[in-house]
Design a protein around this motif. Structure first.
Motif, PDB file in Angstrom:
ATOM      1  N   TYR A  56       0.832  -1.203   0.000  1.00  0.00           N
ATOM      2  CA  TYR A  56       0.000   0.000   0.000  1.00  0.00           C
ATOM      3  C   TYR A  56       0.870   1.258   0.000  1.00  0.00           C
ATOM      4  CZ  TYR A  56      -3.039   3.745   1.455  1.00  0.00           C
ATOM      5  OH  TYR A  56      -3.695   4.945   1.517  1.00  0.00           O
ATOM      6  N   SER A  57       1.931   1.259   0.814  1.00  0.00           N
ATOM      7  CA  SER A  57       2.756   2.472   0.911  1.00  0.00           C
ATOM      8  C   SER A  57       3.459   2.783  -0.410  1.00  0.00           C
ATOM      9  CB  SER A  57       3.764   2.376   2.056  1.00  0.00           C
ATOM     10  OG  SER A  57       4.599   1.263   1.885  1.00  0.00           O
ATOM     11  N   ALA A  58       3.948   1.764  -1.120  1.00  0.00           N
ATOM     12  CA  ALA A  58       4.578   2.001  -2.424  1.00  0.00           C
ATOM     13  C   ALA A  58       3.544   2.534  -3.409  1.00  0.00           C
ATOM     14  CB  ALA A  58       5.201   0.712  -2.952  1.00  0.00           C
ATOM     15  N   LEU A  59       2.368   1.971  -3.349  1.00  0.00           N
ATOM     16  CA  LEU A  59       1.279   2.395  -4.232  1.00  0.00           C
ATOM     17  C   LEU A  59       0.869   3.833  -3.922  1.00  0.00           C
ATOM     18  CD1 LEU A  59      -0.547   1.283  -6.446  1.00  0.00           C
ATOM     19  CD2 LEU A  59      -2.085   0.466  -4.669  1.00  0.00           C
ATOM     20  N   ARG A  60       0.753   4.141  -2.656  1.00  0.00           N
ATOM     21  CA  ARG A  60       0.347   5.483  -2.227  1.00  0.00           C
ATOM     22  C   ARG A  60       1.385   6.536  -2.630  1.00  0.00           C
ATOM     23  NH1 ARG A  60      -4.011   8.127   0.681  1.00  0.00           N
ATOM     24  NH2 ARG A  60      -3.111  10.157   1.037  1.00  0.00           N
ATOM     25  N   ASP A  61       2.673   6.180  -2.536  1.00  0.00           N
ATOM     26  CA  ASP A  61       3.737   7.109  -2.936  1.00  0.00           C
ATOM     27  C   ASP A  61       3.662   7.419  -4.428  1.00  0.00           C
ATOM     28  OD1 ASP A  61       4.713   7.183  -0.373  1.00  0.00           O
ATOM     29  OD2 ASP A  61       6.398   5.837  -0.755  1.00  0.00           O
ATOM     30  N   GLU A  62       3.369   6.414  -5.222  1.00  0.00           N
ATOM     31  CA  GLU A  62       3.329   6.586  -6.681  1.00  0.00           C
ATOM     32  C   GLU A  62       1.997   7.161  -7.152  1.00  0.00           C
ATOM     33  OE1 GLU A  62       5.065   6.679 -10.320  1.00  0.00           O
ATOM     34  OE2 GLU A  62       6.118   5.814  -8.629  1.00  0.00           O
ATOM     35  N   PHE A  63       0.904   6.707  -6.528  1.00  0.00           N
ATOM     36  CA  PHE A  63      -0.446   7.114  -6.943  1.00  0.00           C
ATOM     37  C   PHE A  63      -1.254   7.578  -5.734  1.00  0.00           C
ATOM     38  CE2 PHE A  63       0.943   3.655  -9.751  1.00  0.00           C
ATOM     39  CZ  PHE A  63       0.889   4.286 -10.983  1.00  0.00           C
ATOM     40  N   PRO A  64      -1.132   8.853  -5.372  1.00  0.00           N
ATOM     41  CA  PRO A  64      -1.887   9.348  -4.210  1.00  0.00           C
ATOM     42  C   PRO A  64      -3.402   9.193  -4.381  1.00  0.00           C
ATOM     43  CG  PRO A  64      -0.317  10.996  -5.001  1.00  0.00           C
ATOM     44  CD  PRO A  64      -0.282   9.859  -5.962  1.00  0.00           C
ATOM     45  N   GLU A  65      -3.846   9.024  -5.630  1.00  0.00           N
ATOM     46  CA  GLU A  65      -5.278   8.860  -5.904  1.00  0.00           C
ATOM     47  C   GLU A  65      -5.869   7.613  -5.246  1.00  0.00           C
ATOM     48  OE1 GLU A  65      -3.520  11.127  -9.301  1.00  0.00           O
ATOM     49  OE2 GLU A  65      -2.945   9.353  -8.218  1.00  0.00           O
ATOM     50  N   ILE A  66      -5.036   6.703  -4.790  1.00  0.00           N
ATOM     51  CA  ILE A  66      -5.526   5.445  -4.219  1.00  0.00           C
ATOM     52  C   ILE A  66      -6.392   5.703  -2.994  1.00  0.00           C
ATOM     53  CG2 ILE A  66      -3.511   4.957  -2.738  1.00  0.00           C
ATOM     54  CD1 ILE A  66      -5.581   2.393  -4.718  1.00  0.00           C
ATOM     55  N   GLY A  67      -6.178   6.817  -2.322  1.00  0.00           N
ATOM     56  CA  GLY A  67      -7.006   7.127  -1.159  1.00  0.00           C
ATOM     57  C   GLY A  67      -6.607   6.313   0.062  1.00  0.00           C
ATOM     58  N   ALA A  68      -7.554   6.098   0.931  1.00  0.00           N
ATOM     59  CA  ALA A  68      -7.299   5.420   2.204  1.00  0.00           C
ATOM     60  C   ALA A  68      -7.016   3.936   2.006  1.00  0.00           C
ATOM     61  CB  ALA A  68      -8.496   5.595   3.125  1.00  0.00           C
ATOM     62  N   ARG A  69      -6.206   3.403   2.903  1.00  0.00           N
ATOM     63  CA  ARG A  69      -5.857   1.987   2.867  1.00  0.00           C
ATOM     64  C   ARG A  69      -7.116   1.109   2.924  1.00  0.00           C
ATOM     65  NH1 ARG A  69      -1.055  -0.737   4.511  1.00  0.00           N
ATOM     66  NH2 ARG A  69      -0.255   1.242   5.259  1.00  0.00           N
ATOM     67  N   THR A  70      -8.091   1.515   3.736  1.00  0.00           N
ATOM     68  CA  THR A  70      -9.313   0.706   3.868  1.00  0.00           C
ATOM     69  C   THR A  70     -10.063   0.632   2.537  1.00  0.00           C
ATOM     70  OG1 THR A  70     -10.473   2.658   4.693  1.00  0.00           O
ATOM     71  CG2 THR A  70      -9.653   1.103   6.343  1.00  0.00           C
ATOM     72  N   ASN A  71     -10.058   1.730   1.815  1.00  0.00           N
ATOM     73  CA  ASN A  71     -10.721   1.764   0.517  1.00  0.00           C
ATOM     74  C   ASN A  71     -10.033   0.803  -0.459  1.00  0.00           C
ATOM     75  OD1 ASN A  71     -12.621   2.774  -1.329  1.00  0.00           O
ATOM     76  ND2 ASN A  71     -11.124   4.195  -2.168  1.00  0.00           N
ATOM     77  N   TYR A  72      -8.706   0.860  -0.507  1.00  0.00           N
ATOM     78  CA  TYR A  72      -7.938  -0.022  -1.388  1.00  0.00           C
ATOM     79  C   TYR A  72      -8.173  -1.483  -0.993  1.00  0.00           C
ATOM     80  CZ  TYR A  72      -3.934  -2.255  -3.654  1.00  0.00           C
ATOM     81  OH  TYR A  72      -3.134  -3.091  -4.389  1.00  0.00           O
TER      82      TYR A  72
END
Length: 109
Positions: free
Chosen positions: A72-88
């Motif tokens: 999740y953290s790698a994804l969030r760094d690259e794509f802030p659009e991912i939103g909250a961890r719970t959503n993903y």
């Protein structure tokens, strides 16, 4: 009477350059010869879109064999659009509910 005051002026030490955090997202790309093109294409599909689109695009890239499951953290760094961890996590845990969407996105990768 005059009071002698000595002022010592030293050059200020230069601050170290800011550390630019390098995203670890590219390590999850299966074919490292295509890293740049895969990341570019994912940004084209994800940037500015809602979290659902981001999550389903990542799931499509995984199902297409372009990515291994990113953190999740790698994804969030690259794509802030991912939103909250719970959503993903919600979409990650229900790929069957979105199979048609994922399949359609896979075709555009």
């Amino acid at each position: 009477d005059s009071i002698g005051v000595t002022i010592r002026i030293r050059e200020r030490a230069t601050a170290p350059p800011p550390k630019h955090k390098v995203s670890s997202f590219p390590v999850f790309i299966v074919d490292n010869t295509r890293t740049e093109s895969v990341v570019k294409r994912l940004h084209e599909l994800i940037d500015g879109k809602p979290p659902k689109t981001c999550a389903l695009t990542i799931l499509a890239a995984i199902s297409a064999g372009l990515l291994t499951q990113p953190t999740y953290s790698a994804l969030r760094d690259e794509f802030p659009e991912i939103g909250a961890r719970t959503n993903y996590s919600y979409y990650l845990g229900r790929p069957d509910n979105y199979a048609k969407d994922i399949e359609a996105i896979s075709k555009s990768l």
